[in-house]
Scaffold this motif. Structure first.
Motif, PDB file in Angstrom:
ATOM      1  N   CYS A 103      26.228 -30.893 -28.849  1.00  0.00           N
ATOM      2  CA  CYS A 103      26.954 -30.236 -27.748  1.00  0.00           C
ATOM      3  C   CYS A 103      26.473 -30.824 -26.418  1.00  0.00           C
ATOM      4  CB  CYS A 103      26.783 -28.714 -27.811  1.00  0.00           C
ATOM      5  SG  CYS A 103      25.318 -28.087 -26.986  1.00  0.00           S
ATOM      6  N   ARG A 125      24.831 -29.783 -23.998  1.00  0.00           N
ATOM      7  CA  ARG A 125      23.511 -29.396 -23.481  1.00  0.00           C
ATOM      8  C   ARG A 125      22.486 -30.521 -23.672  1.00  0.00           C
ATOM      9  NH1 ARG A 125      20.620 -23.566 -24.415  1.00  0.00           N
ATOM     10  NH2 ARG A 125      18.592 -24.130 -23.573  1.00  0.00           N
ATOM     11  N   CYS A 155      19.880 -31.227 -25.887  1.00  0.00           N
ATOM     12  CA  CYS A 155      18.461 -30.873 -26.028  1.00  0.00           C
ATOM     13  C   CYS A 155      17.636 -32.092 -26.459  1.00  0.00           C
ATOM     14  CB  CYS A 155      18.295 -29.776 -27.069  1.00  0.00           C
ATOM     15  SG  CYS A 155      19.054 -28.209 -26.615  1.00  0.00           S
ATOM     16  N   ALA A 180      17.634 -25.774 -29.025  1.00  0.00           N
ATOM     17  CA  ALA A 180      17.963 -24.435 -28.531  1.00  0.00           C
ATOM     18  C   ALA A 180      18.754 -23.633 -29.559  1.00  0.00           C
ATOM     19  CB  ALA A 180      18.742 -24.536 -27.224  1.00  0.00           C
TER      20      ALA A 180
END
Ligand code: SF4
Length: 112
Positions: A10, A12, A14, A29
């Motif tokens: 996604c 984000r 991480c 996350a």
């Protein structure tokens, strides 16, 4: 041994750290990140996107693999895509090449 990677599941993104000995993942996350890291270390797969030449028109139709394929199979998939020709009309989701490394090549564009 530790390995660093960025999760691409996604936006984000991480930063993941994987202890490859015990497959311990930190920095994720959500659980998808852990699974992504383990898959990347054991059996990395990719969705292949490309274009197929039209047989009865000028131009190309955009395509992708219906399911992700092993990274090691990408060249074999591309070889099949390069030599294929598709007949218009085509609808998004039509199977243009079947049985390629365990999946199908489907259209991602409508062609009238
Ligand atoms: S670990 Fe989860 S939240 Fe983080 S980038 Fe991956 S999918 Fe997104």
């Amino acid at each position: 041994m530790k390995k660093q990677m960025t999760c691409i599941i996604c936006p984000r993104g991480c930063s993941l750290t994987i202890e490859t000995d015990g497959m311990t993942v930190t920095g994720n996350a959500c659980p998808k990140g852990k699974q992504y890291a383990i898959d990347e270390c054991t059996n990395p797969v990719r969705t292949v996107t490309s274009t197929v030449r039209l047989a009865n028109r000028n131009g190309m139709v955009s395509v992708k693999t219906e399911a992700p394929v092993a990274k090691s199979a990408i060249f074999a998939v591309m070889k099949r895509i390069r030599t294929a020709k598709a007949q218009a009309p085509i609808k998004i989701g039509d199977v243009l090449i079947s049985n390629v490394e365990g999946t199908n090549i489907i259209a991602t564009k409508n062609v009238d």
